[in-house]
Motif scaffolding. Structure first.
Motif, PDB file in Angstrom:
ATOM      1  N   VAL A   7     -43.838 -27.845 -53.716  1.00  0.00           N
ATOM      2  CA  VAL A   7     -43.232 -27.455 -55.121  1.00  0.00           C
ATOM      3  C   VAL A   7     -41.976 -27.902 -54.188  1.00  0.00           C
ATOM      4  O   VAL A   7     -41.533 -27.288 -53.399  1.00  0.00           O
ATOM      5  N   PRO A   8     -41.255 -28.940 -54.725  1.00  0.00           N
ATOM      6  CA  PRO A   8     -39.744 -28.848 -54.182  1.00  0.00           C
ATOM      7  C   PRO A   8     -38.730 -27.788 -54.823  1.00  0.00           C
ATOM      8  O   PRO A   8     -39.016 -27.614 -55.354  1.00  0.00           O
ATOM      9  N   ARG A   9     -37.489 -27.334 -53.424  1.00  0.00           N
ATOM     10  CA  ARG A   9     -37.103 -25.926 -53.791  1.00  0.00           C
ATOM     11  C   ARG A   9     -35.467 -26.673 -54.676  1.00  0.00           C
ATOM     12  O   ARG A   9     -35.548 -28.231 -54.635  1.00  0.00           O
ATOM     13  N   ARG A  10     -34.984 -26.254 -55.959  1.00  0.00           N
ATOM     14  CA  ARG A  10     -34.094 -26.409 -55.706  1.00  0.00           C
ATOM     15  C   ARG A  10     -33.252 -27.174 -55.711  1.00  0.00           C
ATOM     16  O   ARG A  10     -32.570 -26.514 -54.496  1.00  0.00           O
ATOM     17  N   ARG A  11     -31.971 -28.220 -55.908  1.00  0.00           N
ATOM     18  CA  ARG A  11     -30.910 -29.197 -55.339  1.00  0.00           C
ATOM     19  C   ARG A  11     -30.054 -27.887 -54.879  1.00  0.00           C
ATOM     20  O   ARG A  11     -29.475 -27.900 -54.098  1.00  0.00           O
ATOM     21  N   THR A  12     -29.841 -26.745 -55.865  1.00  0.00           N
ATOM     22  CA  THR A  12     -28.931 -26.047 -55.857  1.00  0.00           C
ATOM     23  C   THR A  12     -29.441 -24.271 -56.669  1.00  0.00           C
ATOM     24  O   THR A  12     -30.111 -24.420 -56.870  1.00  0.00           O
ATOM     25  N   PRO A  13     -29.063 -23.660 -55.219  1.00  0.00           N
ATOM     26  CA  PRO A  13     -29.971 -22.090 -54.977  1.00  0.00           C
ATOM     27  C   PRO A  13     -29.540 -21.346 -56.195  1.00  0.00           C
ATOM     28  O   PRO A  13     -27.683 -21.760 -56.598  1.00  0.00           O
ATOM     29  N   ARG A  14     -29.965 -19.957 -56.901  1.00  0.00           N
ATOM     30  CA  ARG A  14     -28.893 -19.392 -57.027  1.00  0.00           C
ATOM     31  C   ARG A  14     -28.166 -18.379 -56.450  1.00  0.00           C
ATOM     32  O   ARG A  14     -29.032 -18.122 -55.409  1.00  0.00           O
ATOM     33  N   THR A  15     -27.588 -18.073 -56.816  1.00  0.00           N
ATOM     34  CA  THR A  15     -26.946 -16.989 -56.553  1.00  0.00           C
ATOM     35  C   THR A  15     -27.456 -15.229 -56.903  1.00  0.00           C
ATOM     36  O   THR A  15     -26.813 -14.472 -55.354  1.00  0.00           O
ATOM     37  N   ALA A  16     -27.934 -15.228 -57.275  1.00  0.00           N
ATOM     38  CA  ALA A  16     -29.200 -13.984 -57.553  1.00  0.00           C
ATOM     39  C   ALA A  16     -30.759 -14.128 -58.467  1.00  0.00           C
ATOM     40  O   ALA A  16     -30.000 -14.459 -59.346  1.00  0.00           O
ATOM     41  N   VAL A  17     -31.364 -13.864 -57.725  1.00  0.00           N
ATOM     42  CA  VAL A  17     -32.558 -13.806 -58.171  1.00  0.00           C
ATOM     43  C   VAL A  17     -33.020 -12.334 -58.479  1.00  0.00           C
ATOM     44  O   VAL A  17     -33.375 -12.147 -57.868  1.00  0.00           O
ATOM     45  N   PRO A  18     -33.909 -12.831 -60.388  1.00  0.00           N
ATOM     46  CA  PRO A  18     -33.628 -10.595 -60.484  1.00  0.00           C
ATOM     47  C   PRO A  18     -35.099 -10.404 -59.884  1.00  0.00           C
ATOM     48  O   PRO A  18     -35.904 -11.245 -58.849  1.00  0.00           O
TER      49      PRO A  18
END
Length: 542
Positions: free
Chosen positions: A139-150
């Motif tokens: 599964v490809p990762r997001r192009r833009t990472p999140r700054t915070a994942v809960p």
């Protein structure tokens, strides 16, 4: 199974390249079970196992041990079975469905319809890379990472799945959420998952959150019973540090600890802390100046430094000068203040107190880890630092002057090449040693970010990859103190004590432990040059 390919990582570690994740897990399991003499940490990754030893001699013995390992010995141990109730309502569920070509229902069935095995840790304390037992998807990762994942978020990325143990940045696709607390230092075993554990994700409609218990690292006794130091001003930055918490890298925890370990040992010897209480008894690591502490009960202190001056103020307001690099008495109620010396040549200092700071340890250490957040928080006004009255102590030691700082030209740091120096052109490797580097303003306890001096800014890409490596991606692999990692910018980062357990950029070389205290003293703007060690790295016997 083919024999693993071995690469030296400095003089006290090696990197084993394996052909498959199954072999990685088997080797990790073997090493964690056998605890070979001298091995400090084992860091598994997708295709490699990093093994860090306590000395070059221990590393040499390890080469011999690994030579006797046979495929039959490399079966991973079956761990504990876990069932995680999971709500599949993640923000990326629809996108992950599109990327995999499955319907949302089929994606959930794929994920929940098989066991997942905890392959290896990394990224953050308690974060475990999970591999499927049946059918794998990439599964490809997001192009833009999140700054915070809960915390508790269930995610997939590449061939792995994971549950985030705490709020952190992340670029994996979020499928849902789980209630389990993956990391809780109040438990006997802080990480819920260990390598080899099996997890079944069971779909649920709702969750009962099982968060970690409230914890407090500070110990604040009644005012009449307090014995220790009260922080009146923390200065630029002050943290509690000892010799760290080695041995936890397999669950995503770096050793951390004092950046200038010789200075901590010197200061502890000067105040009489015995080896049984530890020449690494917890003290304070100071950046520049500004710290002010008041004694509750008479204390014996020593500040190892070549960059500060000390004053003591008594209850009547009378001030006196106090020496550095020797033991001093701070009477009950007196205040010690740390000032910048006019001829300062260092950036950090260490303050030790007789008996040692006595705060609640996390994984056996009181060290503040700025990357993971483990240990006490950086000092604030009003904090109280208890001092042990039961730790064994001896006579106060002789003065031990700090090593002289660098005043003429760049600071020289030695390094050994590898494990990924073959990713870079010979010309850029030669230029790496010839250039003068400058410590960037974003440097901290995690690492020194290096920049080119202004006069060299137009000299082209600092470290250029070979044509074969130019577009390659390096799967994350274990990191060590002193690793010189090179991101795509070509500007190196020298990892210090709070570095991440794994990293995804090639390491061109490793600075030996003996030189890291000099690196710790470097302030932003300081000039640095690197010189290849004359001695050879430890190599395989024969």
């Amino acid at each position: 199974m083919s024999l693993p390919r071995l690469r030296s990582v400095g003089n006290c570690a090696l990197l084993m390249e394996m052909d498959s994740l199954a072999e990685v897990m088997g080797m990790q399991s073997l090493l964690l079970q056998q605890h070979p003499t001298g091995v400090i940490d084992v860091v598994a990754a997708a295709r490699t196992v990093l093994i860090r030893c306590d000395s070059p001699a221990s590393l040499q013995s390890l080469w011999l041990l690994l030579g006797s390992a046979r495929p039959a010995q490399l079966d991973p141990v079956q761990g504990t079975q876990h069932i995680f109730n999971t709500v599949y309502d993640g923000a990326d569920l629809t996108e992950a469905s599109r990327l995999t070509g499955l319907s949302v229902e089929a994606l959930i069935t794929w994920h929940s319809g098989q066991d997942w095995v905890a392959a290896f840790g990394g990224f953050a304390p308690g974060f475990m890379y999970l591999t499927p037992t049946d059918r794998s998807l990439n599964v490809p990762r997001r192009r833009t990472p999140r700054t915070a994942v809960p915390a508790g978020s269930l995610a997939v990325g590449g061939e792995f799945s994971a549950v985030y143990p705490g709020p952190t940045p992340g670029g994996w696709q979020l499928l849902g959420r789980c209630a389990e607390s993956l990391w809780d230092t109040q438990r006997t075993q802080a990480p819920l998952l260990q390598p080899g554990d099996r997890i079944q994700f069971q779909p649920a409609r709702e969750l009962v959150r099982l968060g970690p218990r409230e914890q407090s690292h500070a110990q604040v006794p009644h005012a009449r019973e307090r014995f220790g130091l009260e922080v009146l001003a923390p200065g630029v930055s002050a943290t509690v540090q000892d010799l760290g918490r080695p041995g936890n890298a397999h669950v995503g925890v770096s050793a951390s600890g004092a950046l200038d370990r010789p200075a901590l040992r010197r200061a502890n010897r000067m105040v009489g802390n015995l080896p049984t209480s530890g020449p690494g008894a917890a003290g304070l690591e100071l950046v520049l100046a500004g710290l002010s502490v008041q004694a509750h009960g008479t204390q014996v202190l020593a500040v190892a430094s070549n960059s500060v001056q000390l004053t003591i103020c008594n209850r009547s307001g009378t001030q006196r000068q106090a020496p550095v690099d020797t033991a001093i008495a701070l009477q009950d109620g007196e205040v010690l203040t740390v000032h910048a010396a006019p001829d300062a040549t260092g950036f950090r200092s260490v303050l030790a107190v007789r008996g040692g700071i006595d705060m609640k340890p996390v994984l056996g250490s009181q060290s503040t880890d700025m990357l993971s957040g483990l240990g006490p928080k950086p000092l604030c006004v009003g904090d109280f630092l208890p001092v042990s009255q039961t730790a064994p102590v001896g006579v106060v030691g002789f003065p031990e002057p700090s090593a002289p700082g660098n005043t003429l030209g760049p600071v020289l740091l030695r390094f050994t090449t590898g494990p990924r120096s073959d990713w870079f052109t010979p010309a850029s490797l030669a230029a790496f040693e010839q250039r003068v580097w400058r410590v960037g303003v974003q440097s901290n306890r995690v690492g020194l970010r290096l920049e080119l001096q202004d006069s060299q800014a137009g000299a082209g890409t600092p470290l250029q990859r070979t044509a074969a490596a130019r577009y390659r991606e390096l799967p994350s692999e274990g990191m060590v103190d002193g690793a010189i990692q090179v991101p795509p910018s070509g500007l190196p980062v020298l990892f210090l004590a709070d570095h991440p357990v794994t990293g995804g950029y090639p390491v061109v070389g490793v600075v030996p432990a003996a030189d890291l205290s000099r690196a710790a003293a470097l302030a932003p703007g300081a000039a640095v040059q690197f010189r290849r060690c004359a001695e050879k790295s430890t190599a395989a016997p024969g």
